[in-house]
Design a protein around this motif. Structure first.
Motif, PDB file in Angstrom:
ATOM      1  N   PHE A   1      39.657  63.004  53.080  1.00  0.00           N
ATOM      2  CA  PHE A   1      40.402  61.801  53.471  1.00  0.00           C
ATOM      3  C   PHE A   1      39.530  60.547  53.339  1.00  0.00           C
ATOM      4  CE2 PHE A   1      43.339  64.557  56.333  1.00  0.00           C
ATOM      5  CZ  PHE A   1      43.969  65.036  55.195  1.00  0.00           C
TER       6      PHE A   1
ATOM      7  N   ASP B   1      51.418  64.387  52.530  1.00  0.00           N
ATOM      8  CA  ASP B   1      50.607  65.613  52.487  1.00  0.00           C
ATOM      9  C   ASP B   1      50.862  66.303  51.163  1.00  0.00           C
ATOM     10  OD1 ASP B   1      49.790  68.451  52.857  1.00  0.00           O
ATOM     11  OD2 ASP B   1      49.421  67.825  54.910  1.00  0.00           O
ATOM     12  N   ILE B   2      49.786  66.747  50.530  1.00  0.00           N
ATOM     13  CA  ILE B   2      49.889  67.374  49.213  1.00  0.00           C
ATOM     14  C   ILE B   2      50.700  68.671  49.280  1.00  0.00           C
ATOM     15  CG2 ILE B   2      47.788  68.799  49.245  1.00  0.00           C
ATOM     16  CD1 ILE B   2      47.110  67.390  46.518  1.00  0.00           C
ATOM     17  N   SER B   3      50.768  69.286  50.460  1.00  0.00           N
ATOM     18  CA  SER B   3      51.453  70.588  50.567  1.00  0.00           C
ATOM     19  C   SER B   3      52.942  70.454  50.919  1.00  0.00           C
ATOM     20  CB  SER B   3      50.759  71.469  51.605  1.00  0.00           C
ATOM     21  OG  SER B   3      51.039  70.988  52.897  1.00  0.00           O
TER      22      SER B   3
ATOM     23  N   ASN C   1      45.936  68.538  64.850  1.00  0.00           N
ATOM     24  CA  ASN C   1      45.083  69.686  65.114  1.00  0.00           C
ATOM     25  C   ASN C   1      43.667  69.182  65.378  1.00  0.00           C
ATOM     26  OD1 ASN C   1      47.250  71.434  64.463  1.00  0.00           O
ATOM     27  ND2 ASN C   1      46.756  71.305  62.286  1.00  0.00           N
TER      28      ASN C   1
ATOM     29  N   GLY D   1      43.340  75.077  64.093  1.00  0.00           N
ATOM     30  CA  GLY D   1      43.939  75.039  62.758  1.00  0.00           C
ATOM     31  C   GLY D   1      43.555  73.820  61.930  1.00  0.00           C
TER      32      GLY D   1
ATOM     33  N   THR E   1      41.763  71.789  59.267  1.00  0.00           N
ATOM     34  CA  THR E   1      41.017  72.146  58.054  1.00  0.00           C
ATOM     35  C   THR E   1      40.287  70.946  57.457  1.00  0.00           C
ATOM     36  OG1 THR E   1      42.993  71.806  56.680  1.00  0.00           O
ATOM     37  CG2 THR E   1      42.581  74.054  57.461  1.00  0.00           C
ATOM     38  N   VAL E   2      40.788  69.738  57.718  1.00  0.00           N
ATOM     39  CA  VAL E   2      40.088  68.536  57.217  1.00  0.00           C
ATOM     40  C   VAL E   2      39.518  67.796  58.431  1.00  0.00           C
ATOM     41  CG1 VAL E   2      40.311  66.352  55.983  1.00  0.00           C
ATOM     42  CG2 VAL E   2      41.633  68.347  55.219  1.00  0.00           C
TER      43      VAL E   2
ATOM     44  N   HIS F   1      43.729  63.098  61.839  1.00  0.00           N
ATOM     45  CA  HIS F   1      44.994  62.783  61.183  1.00  0.00           C
ATOM     46  C   HIS F   1      46.141  63.381  61.985  1.00  0.00           C
ATOM     47  CE1 HIS F   1      43.558  66.620  59.597  1.00  0.00           C
ATOM     48  NE2 HIS F   1      44.831  66.965  59.468  1.00  0.00           N
TER      49      HIS F   1
ATOM     50  N   HIS G   1      50.062  64.771  61.686  1.00  0.00           N
ATOM     51  CA  HIS G   1      51.118  65.241  60.781  1.00  0.00           C
ATOM     52  C   HIS G   1      52.460  64.714  61.275  1.00  0.00           C
ATOM     53  CE1 HIS G   1      48.814  68.574  58.741  1.00  0.00           C
ATOM     54  NE2 HIS G   1      48.070  68.434  59.829  1.00  0.00           N
TER      55      HIS G   1
END
Ligand code: AMP
Length: 140
Positions: free
Chosen positions: A6, A30-32, A86, A92, A94-95, A99, A101
């Protein structure tokens, strides 16, 4: 500046799909895309997670998250929104850059996001002790 993905996006080193930007906050898709319109809202300054971020900046990030959630209802046909963050790998994350969501939810739509909170059926007698444990180090 840290070198998480990020920070690289904020520095313009890698591309992103921008939803909103001001002097302190950036929101990107979000890329996902766990749900349609899944957006990440983050401070431009690096804080590893919400627990380390100054409260004024947490407020600015959540203000933007609220507005994006409202926009998803009005213009994308979402019928609900999950807004969550998170903090820490065990939660959970991961980055390691704070941030939030924003996950628009739609009636009758299968998607890649699900929250389940199991009822662990605590002995209700233990609840006061648990609350006391939390209160011991609750600082304002
Ligand atoms: P978390 O697991 O809460 O740390 O969420 C990290 C999120 O960042 C995941 O949903 C990823 O899909 C998302 N992500 C990772 N890399 C990128 C990227 N380059 N652009 C947009 N989203 C990303």
């Amino acid at each position: 500046m840290a070198d998480d993905v990020f920070c690289m996006i904020i520095n313009g080193e890698i591309p992103s799909t921008k939803v909103y930007e001001d002097d302190a906050v950036l929101a990107i898709l979000d890329i996902s895309q766990a749900t349609r319109g899944h957006t990440l809202v983050m401070p431009k300054a690096h804080y590893s997670n919400i627990l380390h971020c100054p409260p004024e900046l947490v407020h600015r990030v959540y203000d933007v998250a609220q507005k994006i959630g409202q926009a998803a209802i009005v213009s994308m046909g979402a019928t609900g929104v999950n807004i969550l963050t998170n903090a820490g790998e065990s939660a959970g994350q991961t980055v390691p850059h704070f941030h939030v969501h924003v996950l628009p939810r739609y009636d009758h739509e299968n998607n890649g996001f699900e929250i389940t909170m199991k009822d662990n059926k605590p002995d209700t007698l233990a609840l006061p002790a648990i609350a006391e444990e939390l209160r011991k180090n609750l600082k304002f």
